[in-house]
Design a protein around this motif. Structure first.
Motif, PDB file in Angstrom:
ATOM      1  N   PHE A   8      47.998   3.060-110.553  1.00  0.00           N
ATOM      2  CA  PHE A   8      48.535   4.256-110.106  1.00  0.00           C
ATOM      3  C   PHE A   8      49.806   4.888-111.068  1.00  0.00           C
ATOM      4  O   PHE A   8      50.333   3.853-111.803  1.00  0.00           O
ATOM      5  N   ASP A   9      49.876   5.969-110.963  1.00  0.00           N
ATOM      6  CA  ASP A   9      50.812   6.628-111.537  1.00  0.00           C
ATOM      7  C   ASP A   9      52.412   6.578-110.908  1.00  0.00           C
ATOM      8  O   ASP A   9      53.261   6.265-111.540  1.00  0.00           O
ATOM      9  N   ILE A  10      52.255   6.591-109.421  1.00  0.00           N
ATOM     10  CA  ILE A  10      53.327   6.763-108.510  1.00  0.00           C
ATOM     11  C   ILE A  10      53.046   6.028-107.247  1.00  0.00           C
ATOM     12  O   ILE A  10      51.875   6.219-106.910  1.00  0.00           O
ATOM     13  N   VAL A  11      54.107   5.275-106.754  1.00  0.00           N
ATOM     14  CA  VAL A  11      54.031   4.641-105.560  1.00  0.00           C
ATOM     15  C   VAL A  11      55.061   5.191-104.823  1.00  0.00           C
ATOM     16  O   VAL A  11      56.134   4.961-105.299  1.00  0.00           O
ATOM     17  N   VAL A  12      55.027   5.645-103.805  1.00  0.00           N
ATOM     18  CA  VAL A  12      56.158   6.069-102.807  1.00  0.00           C
ATOM     19  C   VAL A  12      56.453   5.012-101.905  1.00  0.00           C
ATOM     20  O   VAL A  12      55.573   5.023-100.869  1.00  0.00           O
ATOM     21  N   TYR A  13      57.364   4.225-101.934  1.00  0.00           N
ATOM     22  CA  TYR A  13      57.693   3.135-101.076  1.00  0.00           C
ATOM     23  C   TYR A  13      58.855   3.931-100.063  1.00  0.00           C
ATOM     24  O   TYR A  13      59.807   4.060-100.401  1.00  0.00           O
ATOM     25  N   GLY A  14      58.577   3.458 -98.749  1.00  0.00           N
ATOM     26  CA  GLY A  14      59.177   3.982 -97.678  1.00  0.00           C
ATOM     27  C   GLY A  14      58.557   5.327 -97.217  1.00  0.00           C
ATOM     28  O   GLY A  14      59.441   6.104 -96.792  1.00  0.00           O
ATOM     29  N   ALA A  15      57.429   5.394 -97.158  1.00  0.00           N
ATOM     30  CA  ALA A  15      56.759   6.902 -97.146  1.00  0.00           C
ATOM     31  C   ALA A  15      56.693   7.131 -95.429  1.00  0.00           C
ATOM     32  O   ALA A  15      56.519   8.246 -94.995  1.00  0.00           O
ATOM     33  N   THR A  16      56.982   5.990 -94.554  1.00  0.00           N
ATOM     34  CA  THR A  16      56.888   6.295 -93.187  1.00  0.00           C
ATOM     35  C   THR A  16      58.547   7.071 -92.615  1.00  0.00           C
ATOM     36  O   THR A  16      58.768   7.311 -91.614  1.00  0.00           O
ATOM     37  N   GLY A  17      59.469   6.806 -93.615  1.00  0.00           N
ATOM     38  CA  GLY A  17      60.873   7.234 -93.180  1.00  0.00           C
ATOM     39  C   GLY A  17      60.829   8.769 -93.242  1.00  0.00           C
ATOM     40  O   GLY A  17      59.856   9.485 -93.936  1.00  0.00           O
ATOM     41  N   PHE A  18      61.867   9.242 -92.930  1.00  0.00           N
ATOM     42  CA  PHE A  18      62.064  10.865 -92.947  1.00  0.00           C
ATOM     43  C   PHE A  18      61.992  11.475 -94.226  1.00  0.00           C
ATOM     44  O   PHE A  18      61.112  12.192 -94.598  1.00  0.00           O
ATOM     45  N   VAL A  19      62.858  11.085 -95.125  1.00  0.00           N
ATOM     46  CA  VAL A  19      62.947  11.422 -96.565  1.00  0.00           C
ATOM     47  C   VAL A  19      61.613  11.036 -97.380  1.00  0.00           C
ATOM     48  O   VAL A  19      60.942  11.983 -98.187  1.00  0.00           O
ATOM     49  N   GLY A  20      61.233   9.877 -97.148  1.00  0.00           N
ATOM     50  CA  GLY A  20      59.976   9.455 -97.704  1.00  0.00           C
ATOM     51  C   GLY A  20      58.726  10.004 -97.357  1.00  0.00           C
ATOM     52  O   GLY A  20      57.875  10.309 -98.482  1.00  0.00           O
ATOM     53  N   LYS A  21      58.663  10.539 -95.994  1.00  0.00           N
ATOM     54  CA  LYS A  21      57.391  11.222 -95.872  1.00  0.00           C
ATOM     55  C   LYS A  21      57.699  12.874 -96.436  1.00  0.00           C
ATOM     56  O   LYS A  21      56.472  13.348 -97.069  1.00  0.00           O
ATOM     57  N   LEU A  22      58.881  13.363 -96.549  1.00  0.00           N
ATOM     58  CA  LEU A  22      59.128  14.742 -97.075  1.00  0.00           C
ATOM     59  C   LEU A  22      58.618  14.397 -98.565  1.00  0.00           C
ATOM     60  O   LEU A  22      58.094  15.495 -99.077  1.00  0.00           O
ATOM     61  N   THR A  23      59.031  13.461 -99.296  1.00  0.00           N
ATOM     62  CA  THR A  23      58.644  13.502-100.679  1.00  0.00           C
ATOM     63  C   THR A  23      57.070  13.188-101.101  1.00  0.00           C
ATOM     64  O   THR A  23      56.664  13.726-101.791  1.00  0.00           O
ATOM     65  N   ALA A  24      56.442  12.532 -99.892  1.00  0.00           N
ATOM     66  CA  ALA A  24      55.029  12.136-100.208  1.00  0.00           C
ATOM     67  C   ALA A  24      54.379  13.894 -99.803  1.00  0.00           C
ATOM     68  O   ALA A  24      53.444  14.146-100.630  1.00  0.00           O
ATOM     69  N   GLU A  25      55.108  14.551 -98.888  1.00  0.00           N
ATOM     70  CA  GLU A  25      54.587  15.985 -98.762  1.00  0.00           C
ATOM     71  C   GLU A  25      54.715  16.924 -99.979  1.00  0.00           C
ATOM     72  O   GLU A  25      53.877  17.548-100.177  1.00  0.00           O
ATOM     73  N   TYR A  26      55.642  16.556-100.634  1.00  0.00           N
ATOM     74  CA  TYR A  26      55.913  17.419-101.840  1.00  0.00           C
ATOM     75  C   TYR A  26      54.974  16.964-102.785  1.00  0.00           C
ATOM     76  O   TYR A  26      54.370  17.768-103.404  1.00  0.00           O
ATOM     77  N   LEU A  27      54.726  15.892-103.051  1.00  0.00           N
ATOM     78  CA  LEU A  27      54.123  15.386-104.023  1.00  0.00           C
ATOM     79  C   LEU A  27      52.600  15.840-103.899  1.00  0.00           C
ATOM     80  O   LEU A  27      51.643  16.042-104.862  1.00  0.00           O
ATOM     81  N   ALA A  28      52.140  15.742-102.625  1.00  0.00           N
ATOM     82  CA  ALA A  28      50.780  16.023-102.120  1.00  0.00           C
ATOM     83  C   ALA A  28      50.337  17.427-102.623  1.00  0.00           C
ATOM     84  O   ALA A  28      49.297  18.106-102.977  1.00  0.00           O
ATOM     85  N   GLY A  29      51.444  18.441-102.837  1.00  0.00           N
ATOM     86  CA  GLY A  29      51.340  19.844-103.339  1.00  0.00           C
ATOM     87  C   GLY A  29      51.515  19.894-104.605  1.00  0.00           C
ATOM     88  O   GLY A  29      51.112  20.995-105.180  1.00  0.00           O
TER      89      GLY A  29
END
Length: 418
Positions: A8-29
């Motif tokens: 992987f290039d990036i793993v988002v650890y804590g993606a179920t938390g509020f800011v973790g989910k927002l960060t995952a959403e940003y990366l998805a776009g």
């Protein structure tokens, strides 16, 4: 193992938390073809988050990883070039992951605002990370990228103009809408709790150079108070008529910026003095507001660092925003901030760097800054500094972030004022 061999290039650890989910959403776009995975304690909860992220994220793998199980952190770190973590408070949960990334030579980015966590990270893992080639980059959100990168941008501008080195430099939060996240409040509580129970930690938190890589080499510039109220004109003529109070995150951000200077071999200058403020306006009540806000801040930090342990923790936690919660999407979109960093140089020149971003500073803006930090570490390796170990955003990826900001909706401009 080189970066190109990682799964992987990036793993988002804590993606179920509020800011973790927002960060995952940003990366998805924003991540394009980057290879991304989501990690956390529950793959079931991760799957539910992934379902909300759109088509680009539906193939992202899910990894089970838990701070209480170091072997899962080791396995996660070994599979990726970069770990982004939003799992805090970091004093409580963060060091095992720092250790795993340092051992694996994996780059790391977090949102911590906890100075003693960073100090412990340096003491325990800086050398190992430097040896393995890992970049451990703390403070990649609203704390402390606007502070760190405006000063770095000023340094670049001053160097190009040949007008000396940075001397008196002041960050001023001019306008903002939004609040501190629940995670930030929890981190501040950890800082208070640590300091109130550990006199040595309290002493270190009082030291303006507590995060320095070489404390003995730092210049003696006299007192550098964290929270002070000032007339705007005493900072810069452009602020005449306004008043400022001490910025609540100054005790942390200032130490990150000073560490950047030291890591860059004091490139900002040996007379570099740095402080942070927030504007309280220019009304007739502004002078009183400036004094009151700063006085409350100083009292809270002074008493909290000594007597926080006497407060019922459950009461404090009940009154504070809960980690993992946050404002509505509409409220996050309405938020914004604008800050100006004024600098005088040893050659007599004056500069200002202005940074602005749409989105609640503690939530949307922070998730963008953290996401871009992860992308810079993973994809812009030719623009990163040669430094390794426990770093700051400016020292690790200053040029890469400056290049990334425009496309990410972060405006950062510098101007000479005389």
């Amino acid at each position: 193992m080189t970066g190109t061999q990682r799964e992987f290039d990036i793993v988002v650890y804590g993606a179920t938390g509020f800011v973790g989910k927002l960060t995952a959403e940003y990366l998805a776009g924003a991540a394009g073809d980057a290879r991304i995975a989501l990690a956390g304690r529950s793959t079931e909860r991760l799957a539910r988050v992934r379902e909300t992220l759109g088509a680009a994220a539906q193939s992202w793998p899910l990894l089970e990883a838990d701070a209480s199980s170091p072997s899962t952190l080791d396995a996660m770190a070994a599979r990726t070039q970069v770990v982004i973590t939003t799992v805090g408070p970091y004093t409580r949960y963060g060091l095992p992951l720092v250790g795993a990334c340092a051992a694996a030579g994996t780059d790391y980015a977090d949102l911590t605002g906890e100075a003693m966590f960073v100090r412990n990270s340096i003491d325990l893992y800086h050398k190992q990370a430097a040896d393995t080639g890992a970049r451990i980059v703390h403070a990649c959100g609203f704390d402390s990228i606007p502070s760190d990168l405006t000063v770095y941008a000023l340094y670049r501008a001053v160097s190009e103009d040949g007008t000396g080195e940075l001397a008196d430099t002041d960050f001023v939060l001019r306008r903002f809408s939004g609040g501190l996240s629940g995670g930030t409040i929890a981190s501040m509580m950890e800082v208070m709790d640590t300091a109130s129970n550990d006199p040595d930690a309290r002493r270190q938190l009082d030291d303006p150079y507590t995060l320095s890589p070489d404390r003995g080499a730092e210049p003696d510039l006299g007192r550098q108070p964290d929270l002070r109220w000032r007339r705007g004109r005493d900072i810069a003529p452009e602020l005449a008529g306004s008043w400022t109070a001490g910025f609540v995150m100054a005790p942390y951000n200032t130490r990150i910026v000073r560490r950047s200077n030291a890591l860059l071999d004091w490139a900002y200058g040996r007379q570099f003095r740095y402080s942070e403020h927030m504007s309280v306006g220019s009304s007739l009540a502004a002078p009183a507001a400036s004094a009151v806000v700063t006085g409350i801040g100083n009292t809270a930090f002074a008493l909290g660092s000594r007597y926080f342990r006497l407060l019922p923790r459950r009461l404090v936690e009940r009154l504070a925003p809960k980690p993992g919660t946050g404002p509505s999407a509409a409220a996050r979109e309405r938020g914004y901030y604008q800050a100006e960093t004024y600098a005088k140089t040893t050659g007599g020149a004056r500069y200002v760097a202005t940074i602005a971003q749409q989105g609640d500073p503690g939530y949307k803006a922070t998730s963008v800054l953290l996401g871009e930090s992860g992308l810079a570490l993973a994809l812009d390796r030719d623009k990163l500094s040669e430094l390794r170990g426990v770093l700051t955003p400016a020292a690790a990826m200053g040029d890469a972030l400056l290049a990334r900001f425009p496309a990410a909706g972060v405006s950062l401009k510098t101007a000479r004022l005389n």
